[in-house]
Design a protein around this motif. Structure first.
Motif, PDB file in Angstrom:
ATOM      1  N   ALA A 223       1.243  -1.203   0.016  1.00 59.47           N
ATOM      2  CA  ALA A 223       0.082  -0.111  -0.251  1.00 59.47           C
ATOM      3  C   ALA A 223       0.832   1.457   0.366  1.00 59.47           C
ATOM      4  CB  ALA A 223      -0.988  -0.041   1.261  1.00 59.47           C
ATOM      5  N   GLY A 224       1.728   1.252   1.179  1.00 62.23           N
ATOM      6  CA  GLY A 224       2.758   2.083   1.329  1.00 62.23           C
ATOM      7  C   GLY A 224       3.975   2.506  -0.320  1.00 62.23           C
ATOM      8  N   THR A 225       3.608   1.642  -1.109  1.00 63.37           N
ATOM      9  CA  THR A 225       4.836   1.556  -2.312  1.00 63.37           C
ATOM     10  C   THR A 225       3.412   2.217  -3.221  1.00 63.37           C
ATOM     11  OG1 THR A 225       5.953  -0.212  -1.268  1.00 63.37           O
ATOM     12  CG2 THR A 225       6.390   0.584  -3.997  1.00 63.37           C
ATOM     13  N   ALA A 226       2.498   1.555  -3.562  1.00 63.92           N
ATOM     14  CA  ALA A 226       1.762   2.117  -4.283  1.00 63.92           C
ATOM     15  C   ALA A 226       1.192   3.755  -4.508  1.00 63.92           C
ATOM     16  CB  ALA A 226       0.152   1.016  -4.572  1.00 63.92           C
ATOM     17  N   ALA A 227       1.356   4.218  -2.888  1.00 67.95           N
ATOM     18  CA  ALA A 227       1.302   4.954  -2.586  1.00 67.95           C
ATOM     19  C   ALA A 227       1.984   6.186  -3.139  1.00 67.95           C
ATOM     20  CB  ALA A 227       0.246   5.935  -0.901  1.00 67.95           C
ATOM     21  N   LEU A 228       3.548   6.081  -3.048  1.00 66.04           N
ATOM     22  CA  LEU A 228       4.429   6.214  -3.395  1.00 66.04           C
ATOM     23  C   LEU A 228       4.113   6.518  -4.634  1.00 66.04           C
ATOM     24  CD1 LEU A 228       7.404   7.722  -2.089  1.00 66.04           C
ATOM     25  CD2 LEU A 228       7.993   6.053  -2.881  1.00 66.04           C
ATOM     26  N   LEU A 229       4.294   6.418  -5.358  1.00 66.58           N
ATOM     27  CA  LEU A 229       4.555   6.091  -6.833  1.00 66.58           C
ATOM     28  C   LEU A 229       3.669   6.525  -7.726  1.00 66.58           C
ATOM     29  CD1 LEU A 229       5.152   2.545  -7.655  1.00 66.58           C
ATOM     30  CD2 LEU A 229       7.061   3.921  -7.770  1.00 66.58           C
ATOM     31  N   LEU A 230       1.871   6.772  -7.210  1.00 68.17           N
ATOM     32  CA  LEU A 230       0.600   7.376  -7.259  1.00 68.17           C
ATOM     33  C   LEU A 230       1.292   9.195  -6.672  1.00 68.17           C
ATOM     34  CD1 LEU A 230      -2.291   7.675  -8.692  1.00 68.17           C
ATOM     35  CD2 LEU A 230      -2.890   6.866  -6.247  1.00 68.17           C
ATOM     36  N   ALA A 231       1.504   9.556  -5.711  1.00 70.51           N
ATOM     37  CA  ALA A 231       2.128  10.366  -5.482  1.00 70.51           C
ATOM     38  C   ALA A 231       3.500  10.960  -6.513  1.00 70.51           C
ATOM     39  CB  ALA A 231       2.878  10.658  -3.802  1.00 70.51           C
ATOM     40  N   SER A 232       4.359  10.565  -7.243  1.00 72.84           N
ATOM     41  CA  SER A 232       4.853  10.885  -8.144  1.00 72.84           C
ATOM     42  C   SER A 232       4.653  11.589  -9.562  1.00 72.84           C
ATOM     43  CB  SER A 232       6.400  10.047  -9.074  1.00 72.84           C
ATOM     44  OG  SER A 232       6.927   9.189  -7.732  1.00 72.84           O
ATOM     45  N   GLY A 233       3.302  11.173 -10.034  1.00 70.48           N
ATOM     46  CA  GLY A 233       2.877  11.515 -10.564  1.00 70.48           C
ATOM     47  C   GLY A 233       1.547  12.978 -10.480  1.00 70.48           C
ATOM     48  N   LEU A 234       0.874  12.707  -8.843  1.00 70.24           N
ATOM     49  CA  LEU A 234      -0.227  13.024  -8.176  1.00 70.24           C
ATOM     50  C   LEU A 234       0.775  14.861  -8.210  1.00 70.24           C
ATOM     51  CD1 LEU A 234      -2.239  11.655  -6.806  1.00 70.24           C
ATOM     52  CD2 LEU A 234      -2.500  12.555  -8.570  1.00 70.24           C
ATOM     53  N   THR A 235       1.717  14.606  -7.575  1.00 70.58           N
ATOM     54  CA  THR A 235       2.435  15.780  -7.066  1.00 70.58           C
ATOM     55  C   THR A 235       2.449  17.402  -7.888  1.00 70.58           C
ATOM     56  OG1 THR A 235       4.501  14.487  -6.562  1.00 70.58           O
ATOM     57  CG2 THR A 235       2.996  14.954  -4.629  1.00 70.58           C
ATOM     58  N   VAL A 236       2.970  16.399  -8.641  1.00 68.35           N
ATOM     59  CA  VAL A 236       3.814  17.796 -10.484  1.00 68.35           C
ATOM     60  C   VAL A 236       2.058  17.271 -11.192  1.00 68.35           C
ATOM     61  CG1 VAL A 236       5.642  16.077 -10.251  1.00 68.35           C
ATOM     62  CG2 VAL A 236       4.557  15.594 -11.400  1.00 68.35           C
ATOM     63  N   SER A 237       1.080  17.412 -10.569  1.00 65.34           N
ATOM     64  CA  SER A 237      -0.108  17.203 -11.712  1.00 65.34           C
ATOM     65  C   SER A 237      -0.222  18.955 -11.630  1.00 65.34           C
ATOM     66  CB  SER A 237      -1.040  16.406 -11.320  1.00 65.34           C
ATOM     67  OG  SER A 237      -1.810  16.815 -10.414  1.00 65.34           O
ATOM     68  N   THR A 238      -0.196  19.695 -11.231  1.00 69.94           N
ATOM     69  CA  THR A 238      -0.345  21.102 -11.115  1.00 69.94           C
ATOM     70  C   THR A 238       0.333  21.692 -11.713  1.00 69.94           C
ATOM     71  OG1 THR A 238      -0.672  21.752  -8.947  1.00 69.94           O
ATOM     72  CG2 THR A 238      -2.061  20.443  -9.230  1.00 69.94           C
ATOM     73  N   ASN A 239       1.431  22.040 -11.726  1.00 70.00           N
ATOM     74  CA  ASN A 239       2.338  22.819 -12.187  1.00 70.00           C
ATOM     75  C   ASN A 239       2.194  23.840 -13.621  1.00 70.00           C
ATOM     76  OD1 ASN A 239       3.664  21.715 -10.132  1.00 70.00           O
ATOM     77  ND2 ASN A 239       5.425  21.682 -11.337  1.00 70.00           N
ATOM     78  N   GLY A 240       2.140  22.557 -14.116  1.00 69.23           N
ATOM     79  CA  GLY A 240       1.481  24.112 -15.915  1.00 69.23           C
ATOM     80  C   GLY A 240      -0.489  24.569 -15.949  1.00 69.23           C
TER      81      GLY A 240
END
Length: 417
Positions: free
Chosen positions: A301-318
């Motif tokens: 669960a923690g690993t999956a959340a970390l990998l998902l966070a890799s995308g979500l944390t940069v999603s609003t930059n543009g």
């Protein structure tokens, strides 16, 4: 936009994206060299974190100046000069100058490479009308996770097999190739001239831009916590190899690039940049809370959340970059984007050493829990909705190139700042 101009506009987008990708690999790829720094230079995690912060400190020094250069002399000059200067500094880092010399050269790399933050965004905004800017800026901003993915996939194995100097040399080659390509192929977009004897009004009358700057700065903290410590979490806590973790993180960052594209498309469809930012920040906060809860478990669960966070944390930059450039208008976009980037990097410059110390003292779970509060704060700081700037408007010929003289830089210097 006239149909015959579409191929050129997409070529300019490709150039801006390539420049951003190359600079991202160098400026934000340093976390993936932390194991090599510890191994070859005998550094502690905190000292290595200071070196990781050096390019960010350099970005802080260069952003506003490059914004002025971009507004006054054009995107092509700023992009090519900055990328080639970063390549030269990285080539110096590859010579093995020692820890202090390496730190100074990494600061210089950040100062030169920061030109991309202001100039490539303006290049894209100038070549696309409002109804296509969300997707276009999504493509351009996708270059950041793509550059991070490239760093995650390439830098750890290069450092393992050929050494730290070879990794710096690879970053130098990427920046040099991008800078030369921009110098040869880029064309600055046209801008409407203000009436004679007048100056474009400042977009900083009011708090709208300041709030957008604050939102972006707050959202950068979780982005760089995840980027900076994902590799160490997977290797130290989960027991993965550095090469395996780097490959998986590269895939996660590619997914992050796709998330940015979808966010840009969404913002174009709904005609708003603010609404998608609010929704994505809320989802990011939930995912980081799940990551904090799962960090101490051996399950996936923690690993999956970390990998998902890799995308979500940069999603609003543009989205927030597009909102800033649109509100600032064609005569202020370079400086506004420079200020925007400066606020972000001021927020994150202390993230690697500070959060490294927190992880050493308290572990990953509490740190990820703390990180989940930053997206919540950004939602509270967001303006209520999108707002037109004092002179930000779609001008029919704003995407047209300058006449041939500007293509070789001859007329760019004559434009008002």
């Amino acid at each position: 936009m006239n149909e015959e101009r579409i191929p050129r506009s997409w070529l300019m987008l490709a150039l801006g994206t390539a420049g951003q990708t190359a600079s991202t690999t160098a400026l934000y790829g340093m976390p993936y060299l932390v194991p090599a720094m510890q191994r070859e230079l005998g550094l502690s995690l905190v000292t290595a974190g200071v070196l990781v912060s050096c390019p960010i400190a350099g970005i802080l020094l260069g952003l506003i100046g490059w914004g002025v250069v971009t507004d006054r002399y054009g995107e092509r000059l700023a992009l090519s000069a900055g990328l080639l200067g970063a390549a030269a500094a990285l080539a110096g880092a590859a010579t093995g100058p020692g820890v202090r010399g390496l730190g100074a050269l990494l600061v210089l790399t950040g100062a030169m490479g920061s030109s991309v933050n202001s100039a490539s965004g303006r290049l894209v905004i100038g070549w696309f009308p409002r109804e296509r800017r969300g997707v276009a800026m999504g493509v351009r901003q996708a270059s950041q996770p793509l550059g991070t993915a490239l760093a995650a996939a390439a830098l750890p194995p290069v450092a393992v097999h050929a050494g730290l100097s070879a990794a710096f040399g690879l970053c130098a080659a990427l920046c040099a190739a991008a800078g030369l390509t921009v110098a040869v192929c880029a064309v600055d977009p046209a801008r409407p001239e203000p009436p004679a004897g007048t100056r474009p009004p400042s977009p900083y009358r009011g708090a709208y831009l300041a709030r957008l700057h604050a939102v972006a700065a707050v959202q950068c903290v979780p982005q760089f916590v995840v980027t900076g410590f994902a590799l160490l979490f997977l290797t130290e806590v989960r027991g993965w190899s550095a090469a395996g973790a780097g490959t998986v993180l590269a895939v996660a960052n590619f997914a992050g690039a796709g998330v940015r594209l979808l966010a840009g498309w969404w913002s174009d469809r709904v005609g708003s940049r603010i609404t998608p930012i609010r929704v994505l920040a809320t989802v990011t906060a939930v995912d980081l809370a799940l990551l904090a809860a799962g960090a101490g478990w051996s399950g996936p669960a923690g690993t999956a959340a970390l990998l998902l966070a890799s995308g979500l944390t940069v999603s609003t930059n543009g989205l927030h970059n597009t909102a800033v450039a649109e509100y600032a208008g064609p005569h202020w976009a370079g400086r506004a984007l420079g200020t925007h980037g400066m606020g972000q990097h001021a927020a994150i410059v202390l993230v690697p050493p500070l959060f490294a110390g927190l992880i050493d003292g308290y572990g990953y779970g509490p740190v990820f829990a703390l990180t989940s509060l930053f997206p919540v704060l950004s939602v509270l700081l967001l303006p209520a909705g999108d707002r037109p700037g004092p002179h930000a408007q779609d001008v029919p010929d704003a995407q047209a190139p300058h006449e041939p003289a500007a293509a070789d830089g001859a007329s760019a210097a004559g434009r008002p700042s």
